[in-house]
Motif scaffolding. Structure first.
Motif, PDB file in Angstrom:
ATOM      1  N   GLY A 110       0.809  -1.204   0.000  1.00  0.00           N
ATOM      2  CA  GLY A 110       0.000   0.000   0.000  1.00  0.00           C
ATOM      3  C   GLY A 110       0.846   1.259   0.000  1.00  0.00           C
ATOM      4  N   ASP A 111       0.174   2.402  -0.023  1.00  0.00           N
ATOM      5  CA  ASP A 111       0.837   3.706   0.039  1.00  0.00           C
ATOM      6  C   ASP A 111       0.847   4.186   1.484  1.00  0.00           C
ATOM      7  OD1 ASP A 111       1.214   3.647  -2.656  1.00  0.00           O
ATOM      8  OD2 ASP A 111      -0.423   5.017  -3.148  1.00  0.00           O
ATOM      9  N   VAL A 112       2.019   4.602   1.968  1.00  0.00           N
ATOM     10  CA  VAL A 112       2.154   5.081   3.346  1.00  0.00           C
ATOM     11  C   VAL A 112       1.501   6.458   3.450  1.00  0.00           C
ATOM     12  CG1 VAL A 112       3.767   5.710   5.173  1.00  0.00           C
ATOM     13  CG2 VAL A 112       4.310   3.808   3.637  1.00  0.00           C
ATOM     14  N   ILE A 113       0.549   6.588   4.370  1.00  0.00           N
ATOM     15  CA  ILE A 113      -0.140   7.867   4.552  1.00  0.00           C
ATOM     16  C   ILE A 113       0.151   8.498   5.916  1.00  0.00           C
ATOM     17  CG2 ILE A 113      -1.985   7.344   2.921  1.00  0.00           C
ATOM     18  CD1 ILE A 113      -3.765   6.523   5.206  1.00  0.00           C
ATOM     19  N   ASP A 114       0.767   7.728   6.822  1.00  0.00           N
ATOM     20  CA  ASP A 114       1.123   8.302   8.120  1.00  0.00           C
ATOM     21  C   ASP A 114       2.079   7.365   8.845  1.00  0.00           C
ATOM     22  OD1 ASP A 114       0.941  10.221  10.253  1.00  0.00           O
ATOM     23  OD2 ASP A 114      -0.259   8.776  11.361  1.00  0.00           O
ATOM     24  N   ILE A 115       3.003   7.961   9.616  1.00  0.00           N
ATOM     25  CA  ILE A 115       3.915   7.195  10.479  1.00  0.00           C
ATOM     26  C   ILE A 115       3.929   7.876  11.836  1.00  0.00           C
ATOM     27  CG2 ILE A 115       6.252   6.292  10.786  1.00  0.00           C
ATOM     28  CD1 ILE A 115       6.704   6.782   7.783  1.00  0.00           C
ATOM     29  N   ASP A 116       3.509   7.156  12.872  1.00  0.00           N
ATOM     30  CA  ASP A 116       3.593   7.724  14.206  1.00  0.00           C
ATOM     31  C   ASP A 116       4.555   6.894  15.044  1.00  0.00           C
ATOM     32  OD1 ASP A 116       2.191   5.458  15.046  1.00  0.00           O
ATOM     33  OD2 ASP A 116       0.256   6.480  14.975  1.00  0.00           O
ATOM     34  N   SER A 117       4.560   7.099  16.339  1.00  0.00           N
ATOM     35  CA  SER A 117       5.534   6.423  17.196  1.00  0.00           C
ATOM     36  C   SER A 117       5.250   4.937  17.357  1.00  0.00           C
ATOM     37  CB  SER A 117       5.553   7.090  18.576  1.00  0.00           C
ATOM     38  OG  SER A 117       4.249   7.084  19.145  1.00  0.00           O
ATOM     39  N   ILE A 118       4.053   4.480  17.013  1.00  0.00           N
ATOM     40  CA  ILE A 118       3.691   3.079  17.191  1.00  0.00           C
ATOM     41  C   ILE A 118       3.361   2.407  15.865  1.00  0.00           C
ATOM     42  CG2 ILE A 118       2.184   1.462  18.397  1.00  0.00           C
ATOM     43  CD1 ILE A 118       3.858   3.112  20.273  1.00  0.00           C
ATOM     44  N   THR A 130      -7.753  -6.185  -8.569  1.00  0.00           N
ATOM     45  CA  THR A 130      -6.640  -6.551  -9.422  1.00  0.00           C
ATOM     46  C   THR A 130      -5.701  -5.375  -9.647  1.00  0.00           C
ATOM     47  OG1 THR A 130      -7.920  -6.010 -11.407  1.00  0.00           O
ATOM     48  CG2 THR A 130      -8.003  -8.287 -10.632  1.00  0.00           C
ATOM     49  N   SER A 131      -4.474  -5.716 -10.017  1.00  0.00           N
ATOM     50  CA  SER A 131      -3.430  -4.752 -10.333  1.00  0.00           C
ATOM     51  C   SER A 131      -3.175  -3.843  -9.127  1.00  0.00           C
ATOM     52  CB  SER A 131      -3.812  -3.945 -11.575  1.00  0.00           C
ATOM     53  OG  SER A 131      -2.711  -3.223 -12.057  1.00  0.00           O
ATOM     54  N   ASP A 132      -2.574  -2.668  -9.394  1.00  0.00           N
ATOM     55  CA  ASP A 132      -2.167  -1.770  -8.308  1.00  0.00           C
ATOM     56  C   ASP A 132      -3.239  -0.730  -8.025  1.00  0.00           C
ATOM     57  OD1 ASP A 132       0.213  -3.128  -8.183  1.00  0.00           O
ATOM     58  OD2 ASP A 132       1.227  -1.790  -9.569  1.00  0.00           O
ATOM     59  N   ASN A 133      -4.422  -1.189  -7.630  1.00  0.00           N
ATOM     60  CA  ASN A 133      -5.532  -0.295  -7.303  1.00  0.00           C
ATOM     61  C   ASN A 133      -5.813  -0.343  -5.808  1.00  0.00           C
ATOM     62  OD1 ASN A 133      -6.107   0.515 -10.008  1.00  0.00           O
ATOM     63  ND2 ASN A 133      -7.111  -1.445 -10.346  1.00  0.00           N
ATOM     64  N   TYR A 134      -6.306   0.773  -5.267  1.00  0.00           N
ATOM     65  CA  TYR A 134      -6.666   0.817  -3.852  1.00  0.00           C
ATOM     66  C   TYR A 134      -7.851  -0.107  -3.574  1.00  0.00           C
ATOM     67  CZ  TYR A 134      -3.749   5.000  -3.306  1.00  0.00           C
ATOM     68  OH  TYR A 134      -2.704   5.879  -3.260  1.00  0.00           O
ATOM     69  N   SER A 135      -7.773  -0.817  -2.454  1.00  0.00           N
ATOM     70  CA  SER A 135      -8.907  -1.639  -2.040  1.00  0.00           C
ATOM     71  C   SER A 135      -9.910  -0.831  -1.231  1.00  0.00           C
ATOM     72  CB  SER A 135      -8.406  -2.819  -1.192  1.00  0.00           C
ATOM     73  OG  SER A 135      -7.898  -2.357   0.059  1.00  0.00           O
ATOM     74  N   GLY A 136      -9.473   0.322  -0.704  1.00  0.00           N
ATOM     75  CA  GLY A 136     -10.349   1.153   0.119  1.00  0.00           C
ATOM     76  C   GLY A 136     -10.137   0.958   1.605  1.00  0.00           C
ATOM     77  N   ARG A 137      -9.338  -0.043   1.974  1.00  0.00           N
ATOM     78  CA  ARG A 137      -9.087  -0.295   3.393  1.00  0.00           C
ATOM     79  C   ARG A 137      -7.834   0.459   3.852  1.00  0.00           C
ATOM     80  NH1 ARG A 137      -9.519  -6.736   4.329  1.00  0.00           N
ATOM     81  NH2 ARG A 137      -7.618  -6.663   3.058  1.00  0.00           N
ATOM     82  N   ILE A 138      -7.924   1.048   5.052  1.00  0.00           N
ATOM     83  CA  ILE A 138      -6.761   1.677   5.680  1.00  0.00           C
ATOM     84  C   ILE A 138      -6.189   0.686   6.687  1.00  0.00           C
ATOM     85  CG2 ILE A 138      -5.998   3.526   7.206  1.00  0.00           C
ATOM     86  CD1 ILE A 138      -7.964   5.360   5.867  1.00  0.00           C
ATOM     87  N   VAL A 139      -4.897   0.398   6.556  1.00  0.00           N
ATOM     88  CA  VAL A 139      -4.239  -0.626   7.377  1.00  0.00           C
ATOM     89  C   VAL A 139      -3.265   0.046   8.335  1.00  0.00           C
ATOM     90  CG1 VAL A 139      -2.850  -2.721   7.357  1.00  0.00           C
ATOM     91  CG2 VAL A 139      -4.409  -2.255   5.468  1.00  0.00           C
ATOM     92  N   LYS A 140      -3.359  -0.309   9.612  1.00  0.00           N
ATOM     93  CA  LYS A 140      -2.379   0.142  10.603  1.00  0.00           C
ATOM     94  C   LYS A 140      -1.471  -1.043  10.935  1.00  0.00           C
ATOM     95  CE  LYS A 140      -4.423   4.078  13.004  1.00  0.00           C
ATOM     96  NZ  LYS A 140      -3.236   4.912  12.774  1.00  0.00           N
ATOM     97  N   LEU A 141      -0.176  -0.838  10.756  1.00  0.00           N
ATOM     98  CA  LEU A 141       0.796  -1.908  10.929  1.00  0.00           C
ATOM     99  C   LEU A 141       1.833  -1.473  11.954  1.00  0.00           C
ATOM    100  CD1 LEU A 141       1.347  -4.714   9.543  1.00  0.00           C
ATOM    101  CD2 LEU A 141       3.076  -3.514   8.212  1.00  0.00           C
ATOM    102  N   SER A 142       2.154  -2.358  12.887  1.00  0.00           N
ATOM    103  CA  SER A 142       3.134  -2.032  13.917  1.00  0.00           C
ATOM    104  C   SER A 142       4.494  -1.731  13.294  1.00  0.00           C
ATOM    105  CB  SER A 142       3.270  -3.205  14.896  1.00  0.00           C
ATOM    106  OG  SER A 142       4.368  -2.998  15.773  1.00  0.00           O
ATOM    107  N   ASN A 143       5.151  -0.688  13.799  1.00  0.00           N
ATOM    108  CA  ASN A 143       6.484  -0.340  13.301  1.00  0.00           C
ATOM    109  C   ASN A 143       7.518  -1.412  13.617  1.00  0.00           C
ATOM    110  OD1 ASN A 143       5.636   2.130  12.263  1.00  0.00           O
ATOM    111  ND2 ASN A 143       6.061   3.224  14.159  1.00  0.00           N
TER     112      ASN A 143
END
Length: 302
Positions: free
Chosen positions: A128-136, A148-161
């Motif tokens: 995905g495209d990074v839209i924010d980076i915080d301390s966590i 399919t392909s490189d299209n947005y799914s519409g979901r925003i994912v928060k992933l631990s640093n």
């Protein structure tokens, strides 16, 4: 006065507890100031980029102050409780190891510049495209999955640093914002192969010239920075003889954000050019050839 005397006596009798309470109060005060400043900057600064970087700067300064405050307290005013602090720190480290790794990961991302907001990355199997980076957390706009392909799914994912320490991080845009892509074209046997080559290479060269020119200078920077050999960025064509057709494999370089559109454009233009050859070049499709029809003996009496 009695309350003040009681507080004074209790403070003198319990210096360690007093020091810890003071430390907690200071931490809460710093965190509160960080929150107030972030809200003020969010409302006051009109530019999105400046607003984002200012908020992150305030957050980092606040964490640095807390670290210095912790060092001064635990090595100065609370010397007698070194063992207790050590045990407490060990317990916190074990209990909150994921949180500590996440905070360490945020510093690693910031100082090493693994990625930044706006980059397209793949980490822990999520693209995905990074839209924010915080301390966590790192927040991404997801790409792919059921789309399919490189299209947005519409979901925003928060992933631990913390995941920057646990596996590879694929960055589509850092240093070299181009990727190689390819697709296959099946050409029927008996077609004018040389004409087919000319059509495919000409269309690809015309449509991809801008990407090729931009990527050359970027690739020179990569070669100078890393231990890597020089690469061919112009469109290339490779032929493979199969059972049913001649497979033309076109490989080319493209902007990482325009991969899907570019593939669509090349397919459309090459298809139109092939149609205008008056049958000299024909696209192939899967066929079944019957070699021999078996004979059947029928007994009418039975």
């Amino acid at each position: 006065m009695e309350v003040l005397n009681f507080i004074g006596d209790w403070t003198n009798e319990h210096p360690v507890a007093t020091g810890i309470i003071k430390f907690i109060v200071w931490v809460i005060l710093i965190v509160a100031i960080i929150g107030i400043l972030r809200r003020f900057l969010r409302k006051s600064l009109p530019n999105t980029s400046v607003r984002y970087k200012s908020q992150k700067g305030v957050e980092i300064v606040g964490y640095v102050l807390i670290i210095f405050l912790s060092i001064s307290y635990f090595t100065g005013n609370i010397k007698d409780f070194t063992l207790a602090i050590g045990l407490l720190t060990a317990g916190i480290t074990i209990t909150l190891q994921e949180l500590i790794l996440s905070i360490a990961g945020s510093f690693y991302i910031f100082f090493v510049k693994v990625y930044k907001p706006g980059d397209r990355i793949e980490i822990n199997g999520i693209k995905g495209d990074v839209i924010d980076i915080d301390s966590i957390y790192t927040t991404m706009m997801e790409i792919g999955q059921w789309v399919t392909s490189d299209n947005y799914s519409g979901r925003i994912v928060k992933l631990s640093n913390a995941f920057v320490f646990k596996g590879p991080v694929y960055n589509y845009s850092k240093d070299f914002p181009f990727i190689w892509d390819e697709f296959n074209l099946p050409i029927r046997y008996g077609s004018d192969v040389e004409l087919a080559k000319q059509i495919i290479i000409r269309v690809a060269s015309e449509q991809l010239s801008e990407y090729v020119n931009d990527s050359i200078s970027n690739w020179k920077t990569i070669v100078d920075k890393y231990y890597i050999e020089d690469a061919l960025v112009e469109p290339t064509l490779a032929l493979t003889m199969t059972d049913n057709w001649i497979q033309f494999n076109l490989r080319y370089i493209v902007d990482y954000k325009k991969r899907r559109y570019t593939k669509h454009l090349l397919n459309s233009l090459i298809g139109k050019e092939i149609e205008q050859t008056d049958g000299k070049v024909l696209l192939a499709s899967s066929t079944v050839e019957i070699i021999r029809i078996p004979t059947l003996d029928i007994d009418q009496n039975k």
